[in-house]
Scaffold this motif. Structure first.
Motif, short mmCIF file in Angstrom:
data_model
loop_
_atom_site.label_atom_id
_atom_site.label_comp_id
_atom_site.label_asym_id
_atom_site.label_seq_id
_atom_site.Cartn_x
_atom_site.Cartn_y
_atom_site.Cartn_z
N LYS A 79 -35.62 -25.47 23.68
CA LYS A 79 -36.33 -26.66 24.54
C LYS A 79 -36.06 -27.87 23.89
O LYS A 79 -36.30 -28.17 22.65
N ILE A 80 -35.24 -28.86 24.62
CA ILE A 80 -35.30 -30.19 24.04
C ILE A 80 -36.23 -31.16 24.76
O ILE A 80 -36.54 -31.21 26.01
N ASP A 177 -36.53 -34.86 20.43
CA ASP A 177 -35.35 -34.85 19.87
C ASP A 177 -34.36 -35.75 20.29
O ASP A 177 -33.24 -36.01 19.68
N ILE A 178 -34.56 -36.31 21.48
CA ILE A 178 -33.82 -37.49 21.87
C ILE A 178 -34.43 -38.68 22.56
O ILE A 178 -35.33 -38.49 23.33
N ILE A 179 -34.11 -39.80 22.18
CA ILE A 179 -34.63 -40.91 22.92
C ILE A 179 -33.38 -41.73 23.53
O ILE A 179 -32.51 -42.24 22.70
N LEU A 180 -33.42 -42.20 24.66
CA LEU A 180 -32.12 -42.89 25.22
C LEU A 180 -32.78 -44.19 25.50
O LEU A 180 -33.87 -44.42 26.22
N LEU A 181 -32.47 -45.35 24.75
CA LEU A 181 -32.68 -46.57 25.18
C LEU A 181 -31.72 -47.58 25.72
O LEU A 181 -30.51 -47.83 25.21
N ASP A 182 -31.86 -47.85 26.86
CA ASP A 182 -30.99 -48.52 27.69
C ASP A 182 -31.57 -49.63 28.49
O ASP A 182 -31.27 -49.77 29.74
N ALA A 206 -38.56 -36.21 16.53
CA ALA A 206 -38.78 -35.36 15.74
C ALA A 206 -37.70 -35.49 14.47
O ALA A 206 -36.60 -36.23 14.42
N LEU A 207 -37.91 -34.73 13.57
CA LEU A 207 -36.93 -34.55 12.22
C LEU A 207 -35.47 -34.15 12.95
O LEU A 207 -35.61 -33.35 13.69
N LYS A 208 -34.74 -35.09 12.63
CA LYS A 208 -33.23 -34.86 13.41
C LYS A 208 -32.93 -35.29 14.46
O LYS A 208 -32.02 -35.31 15.08
N GLY A 209 -34.10 -35.80 15.19
CA GLY A 209 -34.14 -36.32 16.62
C GLY A 209 -33.21 -37.73 16.34
O GLY A 209 -33.22 -38.49 15.44
N GLY A 250 -29.79 -43.91 15.82
CA GLY A 250 -30.68 -43.67 14.54
C GLY A 250 -31.25 -42.42 14.49
O GLY A 250 -31.67 -41.91 15.62
N ILE A 251 -30.97 -41.90 13.34
CA ILE A 251 -31.48 -40.28 13.30
C ILE A 251 -32.41 -40.17 12.18
O ILE A 251 -32.42 -40.88 11.08
N ALA A 252 -33.59 -39.53 12.67
CA ALA A 252 -34.79 -39.43 11.77
C ALA A 252 -34.46 -38.29 10.90
O ALA A 252 -33.92 -37.22 11.16
N SER A 253 -34.35 -38.60 9.39
CA SER A 253 -33.85 -37.67 8.51
C SER A 253 -34.86 -37.89 7.42
O SER A 253 -35.58 -39.01 6.97
N ASP A 254 -34.81 -36.78 6.49
CA ASP A 254 -35.38 -36.70 5.38
C ASP A 254 -34.33 -36.34 4.17
O ASP A 254 -33.13 -36.19 4.41
N ALA A 255 -34.56 -36.26 3.15
CA ALA A 255 -33.72 -36.16 1.98
C ALA A 255 -32.97 -35.05 2.09
O ALA A 255 -31.72 -34.93 1.54
N ARG A 256 -33.41 -33.63 2.64
CA ARG A 256 -32.62 -32.74 2.86
C ARG A 256 -31.86 -32.58 4.20
O ARG A 256 -30.93 -31.46 4.18
#
Ligand SMILES: C[S@@+](CC[C@H](N)C(=O)[O-])C[C@H]1O[C@@H](n2cnc3c(N)ncnc32)[C@H](O)[C@@H]1O
Length: 329
Positions: A79-80, A177-182, A206-209, A250-256
């Motif tokens: 599910k996305i 998971d995905i945000i489109l900004l247009d 979300a993380l990796k979103g 832009g990707i939501a990321s953490d150290a891992r």
């Protein structure tokens, strides 16, 4: 750019905006335009801008939104959760829904849009309708008639109104998971490119979103970086293109989080792009209360740029200019 000519340019921008802000940030009259890929789009007389470039509405949705989303990352049945900021006619949403349908992914869709007319126009236009399957057309009709939809593919809901306000109605627990900004370009529609709004969108990932946009402006990239996102550049599909980038992710990321850039669709910002973020062009658009009008936001940024000791953007341009580069401020 010399400070005086900078001020003159912004004087003209403010005058243009004075005319357009009379209708309270609304689209004003809309005109129909054909594009080079055979798809149809609209032009807003108030914003003095088209919804898509001449090269094509469907082409743009594919190259600037579908490709950088790298949807092949998701396994069948997943599910996305997707947010489309500025639904407009619906090309971006349509392309994603078609992909989800074809690849058996499920979707929870959210949309934000100020004006109902672009979608209404689209679903009554033959050229637009010919782009989509029956299933996706049914979803567009349901958004138009009921503000929501519920189908085998998933479910969705649109919140009509100013995206700055309506975003707050999406539950805090909802992570995308995905945000489109247009939105229209930052100079024309700065209220949807402010550091505050971009930060609020970033916090909904979300993380990796991924937050995906066609925009390459350094003020926008800087705000996304300040929101702790990993900022990447969308690579032009046409390798002979004179453009150095056709968008930003832009990707939501953490150290891992390990970013896999093997597809070649995205790349880290180049040295030239990183240095762009250190110039006056990177000073963010600001809207502390989320209620300022276009003119107020442009004026505030202009004042900040005039006082700034950062390198001028023209000095950066002169340093990097080469026959092959097309610069976007
Ligand atoms: C460039 S068009 C979007 C094109 C669209 N993604 C498509 O595929 O057709 C920009 C859209 O932003 C919408 N818009 C402008 N200001 C807005 C605001 N404050 N909140 C929500 N939407 C806004 C306009 O009504 C317009 O439909």
């Amino acid at each position: 750019m010399h400070l005086q000519s900078h001020t003159q340019l912004f004087g003209k921008i403010l005058k243009d905006l004075e005319l357009s802000s009379k209708e309270n940030n609304s689209l004003g009259e809309l005109a129909i335009c054909d594009t080079d890929d055979g798809t149809v789009t609209l032009y807003s007389h108030n914003y003095k801008e088209s919804f898509h470039s001449n090269s094509g509405a469907l082409k743009e949705a594919t190259e600037k939104y579908i490709n950088p989303a790298e949807l092949y990352r998701f396994k069948k049945g997943k599910k996305i959760v997707l947010l489309d900021v500025c639904l407009g006619l619906g090309y971006n949403t349509g392309c994603f829904l078609e992909y989800f349908k074809k690849n058996e992914l499920h979707v929870e869709w959210w949309g934000l849009e100020l004006d109902k007319r672009p979608l209404k126009f689209a679903i009554n236009n033959n050229a637009f309708n010919s782009c989509w399957s029956e299933d996706v057309l049914r979803i567009f009709h349901s958004i138009n008639n009921n503000d929501n939809w519920n189908e085998h593919l998933g479910k969705g809901r649109i919140l009509w109104g100013d995206a700055r306000k309506k975003l707050q109605e999406i539950p805090n627990s909802k992570k995308f998971d995905i945000i489109l900004l247009d939105a229209f370009s930052p100079q024309k529609c700065p209220h949807l490119w402010t550091s505050e709004f971009l930060n609020a969108l970033s916090r909904k990932l979300a993380l990796k979103g991924r937050l995906i946009t066609y925009c390459t402006a350094s003020a926008v990239r800087k705000s996304l970086k300040d929101s702790q996102l990993e900022v990447l550049s969308t690579v032009p599909i046409d390798r002979n293109s004179s453009l150095w980038s056709i968008g930003t992710v832009g990707i939501a990321s953490d150290a891992r989080t390990k970013l896999n850039l093997n597809s070649g669709l995205l790349r880290p910002l180049s040295r030239m792009e990183e240095e762009h973020l250190l110039t006056r062009a990177a000073i963010p658009y600001r809207d502390p209360n989320g209620t300022d009008d276009i003119k107020e936001i442009i004026k505030r940024r202009l004042k900040e740029q005039q006082k700034s000791l950062l390198e001028s953007t023209s000095a950066w341009k002169n340093k990097w200019i080469s026959a092959k580069s097309t610069f976007i401020d």
